[in-house]
Motif scaffolding. Structure first.
Motif, PDB file in Angstrom:
ATOM      1  N   ASP A  30      18.713   0.716  25.466  1.00  0.00           N
ATOM      2  CA  ASP A  30      19.750   0.210  24.710  1.00  0.00           C
ATOM      3  C   ASP A  30      20.896   1.104  24.603  1.00  0.00           C
ATOM      4  O   ASP A  30      20.773   2.330  24.292  1.00  0.00           O
ATOM      5  CB  ASP A  30      19.465  -0.421  23.542  1.00  0.00           C
ATOM      6  CG  ASP A  30      18.257  -1.709  23.693  1.00  0.00           C
ATOM      7  OD1 ASP A  30      18.385  -2.273  24.600  1.00  0.00           O
ATOM      8  OD2 ASP A  30      17.785  -1.792  22.857  1.00  0.00           O
ATOM      9  N   THR A  31      21.956   0.632  24.785  1.00  0.00           N
ATOM     10  CA  THR A  31      23.290   1.356  24.435  1.00  0.00           C
ATOM     11  C   THR A  31      23.819   1.116  22.863  1.00  0.00           C
ATOM     12  O   THR A  31      23.836  -0.166  22.599  1.00  0.00           O
ATOM     13  CB  THR A  31      24.287   1.185  25.336  1.00  0.00           C
ATOM     14  OG1 THR A  31      23.982   1.483  26.685  1.00  0.00           O
ATOM     15  CG2 THR A  31      25.600   1.788  24.989  1.00  0.00           C
ATOM     16  N   ARG A  32      24.025   2.091  22.242  1.00  0.00           N
ATOM     17  CA  ARG A  32      24.803   1.901  20.879  1.00  0.00           C
ATOM     18  C   ARG A  32      26.303   2.109  21.233  1.00  0.00           C
ATOM     19  O   ARG A  32      26.558   3.258  21.262  1.00  0.00           O
ATOM     20  CB  ARG A  32      24.096   2.624  19.952  1.00  0.00           C
ATOM     21  CG  ARG A  32      22.407   2.440  19.540  1.00  0.00           C
ATOM     22  CD  ARG A  32      21.918   3.288  18.736  1.00  0.00           C
ATOM     23  NE  ARG A  32      21.742   4.987  19.115  1.00  0.00           N
ATOM     24  CZ  ARG A  32      21.178   5.331  20.230  1.00  0.00           C
ATOM     25  NH1 ARG A  32      20.400   4.657  20.758  1.00  0.00           N
ATOM     26  NH2 ARG A  32      21.445   6.627  20.298  1.00  0.00           N
ATOM     27  N   ALA A  33      26.901   1.180  20.878  1.00  0.00           N
ATOM     28  CA  ALA A  33      28.269   1.330  20.974  1.00  0.00           C
ATOM     29  C   ALA A  33      29.025   1.422  19.595  1.00  0.00           C
ATOM     30  O   ALA A  33      28.612   1.308  18.592  1.00  0.00           O
ATOM     31  CB  ALA A  33      28.979  -0.004  21.296  1.00  0.00           C
ATOM     32  N   SER A  34      30.233   2.482  19.698  1.00  0.00           N
ATOM     33  CA  SER A  34      30.940   2.822  18.602  1.00  0.00           C
ATOM     34  C   SER A  34      32.340   2.564  18.677  1.00  0.00           C
ATOM     35  O   SER A  34      32.694   1.768  19.652  1.00  0.00           O
ATOM     36  CB  SER A  34      30.665   4.373  18.567  1.00  0.00           C
ATOM     37  OG  SER A  34      31.185   4.886  17.311  1.00  0.00           O
ATOM     38  N   VAL A  35      33.213   3.044  17.622  1.00  0.00           N
ATOM     39  CA  VAL A  35      34.470   2.734  17.828  1.00  0.00           C
ATOM     40  C   VAL A  35      35.067   3.645  18.956  1.00  0.00           C
ATOM     41  O   VAL A  35      34.509   4.728  19.245  1.00  0.00           O
ATOM     42  CB  VAL A  35      35.058   3.114  16.606  1.00  0.00           C
ATOM     43  CG1 VAL A  35      34.724   1.894  15.458  1.00  0.00           C
ATOM     44  CG2 VAL A  35      35.086   4.585  15.872  1.00  0.00           C
ATOM     45  N   LYS A  36      36.380   3.331  19.363  1.00  0.00           N
ATOM     46  CA  LYS A  36      37.143   4.141  20.405  1.00  0.00           C
ATOM     47  C   LYS A  36      36.370   4.269  21.555  1.00  0.00           C
ATOM     48  O   LYS A  36      36.580   5.135  22.307  1.00  0.00           O
ATOM     49  CB  LYS A  36      37.441   5.517  19.833  1.00  0.00           C
ATOM     50  CG  LYS A  36      38.256   5.337  18.429  1.00  0.00           C
ATOM     51  CD  LYS A  36      38.723   6.720  17.919  1.00  0.00           C
ATOM     52  CE  LYS A  36      39.523   6.615  16.854  1.00  0.00           C
ATOM     53  NZ  LYS A  36      39.825   7.834  16.072  1.00  0.00           N
ATOM     54  N   GLY A  37      35.377   3.503  21.996  1.00  0.00           N
ATOM     55  CA  GLY A  37      34.892   3.225  23.590  1.00  0.00           C
ATOM     56  C   GLY A  37      33.776   4.090  23.634  1.00  0.00           C
ATOM     57  O   GLY A  37      33.067   4.402  24.732  1.00  0.00           O
ATOM     58  N   TRP A  38      33.225   4.977  22.444  1.00  0.00           N
ATOM     59  CA  TRP A  38      32.079   5.858  22.619  1.00  0.00           C
ATOM     60  C   TRP A  38      30.776   5.313  22.467  1.00  0.00           C
ATOM     61  O   TRP A  38      30.674   4.197  21.818  1.00  0.00           O
ATOM     62  CB  TRP A  38      32.257   6.968  21.499  1.00  0.00           C
ATOM     63  CG  TRP A  38      33.011   8.237  21.831  1.00  0.00           C
ATOM     64  CD1 TRP A  38      34.180   8.029  21.328  1.00  0.00           C
ATOM     65  CD2 TRP A  38      33.085   9.175  22.668  1.00  0.00           C
ATOM     66  NE1 TRP A  38      35.121   9.034  21.751  1.00  0.00           N
ATOM     67  CE2 TRP A  38      34.426   9.846  22.488  1.00  0.00           C
ATOM     68  CE3 TRP A  38      31.985   9.896  23.323  1.00  0.00           C
ATOM     69  CZ2 TRP A  38      34.703  11.034  23.291  1.00  0.00           C
ATOM     70  CZ3 TRP A  38      32.361  10.828  24.151  1.00  0.00           C
ATOM     71  CH2 TRP A  38      33.578  11.562  23.918  1.00  0.00           C
ATOM     72  N   GLN A  39      29.883   5.661  23.383  1.00  0.00           N
ATOM     73  CA  GLN A  39      28.417   4.977  23.381  1.00  0.00           C
ATOM     74  C   GLN A  39      27.404   5.965  23.568  1.00  0.00           C
ATOM     75  O   GLN A  39      27.829   7.254  24.143  1.00  0.00           O
ATOM     76  CB  GLN A  39      28.340   4.064  24.763  1.00  0.00           C
ATOM     77  CG  GLN A  39      29.504   3.114  24.917  1.00  0.00           C
ATOM     78  CD  GLN A  39      29.545   2.245  25.972  1.00  0.00           C
ATOM     79  OE1 GLN A  39      28.275   1.857  26.615  1.00  0.00           O
ATOM     80  NE2 GLN A  39      30.661   2.004  26.757  1.00  0.00           N
ATOM     81  N   VAL A  40      26.403   5.684  23.098  1.00  0.00           N
ATOM     82  CA  VAL A  40      25.065   6.363  23.087  1.00  0.00           C
ATOM     83  C   VAL A  40      24.015   5.645  23.644  1.00  0.00           C
ATOM     84  O   VAL A  40      23.672   4.575  23.453  1.00  0.00           O
ATOM     85  CB  VAL A  40      24.615   7.126  21.746  1.00  0.00           C
ATOM     86  CG1 VAL A  40      23.267   7.839  21.922  1.00  0.00           C
ATOM     87  CG2 VAL A  40      25.717   7.756  21.096  1.00  0.00           C
TER      88      VAL A  40
END
Length: 157
Positions: A30-40
């Protein structure tokens, strides 16, 4: 036995999983999305050129941490213009895995991390970066989270 996969942090506008597979990453989770387009995104394995292939495809900076039983984290980061740096998380435990700590000089890693962060449009905290790269925690993932925050990535990344 702990985590022996890795995590990738980057900005991506398109389908990140597809781009990661094309770049040589396997076992993408799974990808964890964050603000400003950053993803982990967590992954099971990456080839020796996977990060470079992905950065070239994305045209965006990326940082990868490969974990060794959750005890040690090997950090590699690249920018599209070729800027790169490597670091080690939980260096106290690295020797038990026969990882040569001397190949990861802290001051070079800090300088590279600060340059990477600036190239990514972030505002790093130099002392917090140094602390993440020299600190000790039960799980390397904790130091990885601290490093991402120290690099100026948005909370929750």
């Amino acid at each position: 036995m702990g985590n022996s996969g890795g995590s990738l942090t980057t900005r991506a506008a398109g389908e990140l999983h597809q781009l990661m597979r094309a770049a040589g990453f396997t076992g993408i989770d799974d990808t964890r999305a964050s603000v400003k387009g950053w993803q982990v995104t967590d992954f099971a394995d990456a080839g020796p050129s996977s990060l470079a292939n992905l950065v070239r495809r994305l045209g965006a900076p990326a940082l990868m941490v490969s974990y060794v039983d959750s005890d040690v984290g090997l950090v590699e980061a690249l920018t599209p213009d070729g800027g790169s740096w490597e670091g080690l998380l939980n260096p106290e435990l690295a020797e038990s895995y026969e990882i040569p700590v001397e190949h990861f000089p802290v001051e070079a890693a800090v300088a590279g991390a600060l340059a990477w962060s600036a190239a990514a449009g972030l505002t790093p905290d130099e002392e917090a970066v140094r602390q993440a790269l020299t600190g000790s925690e039960l799980f390397a993932e904790e130091l990885s989270s601290a490093l991402l925050t120290a690099l100026g990535l948005p909370e929750g990344t």
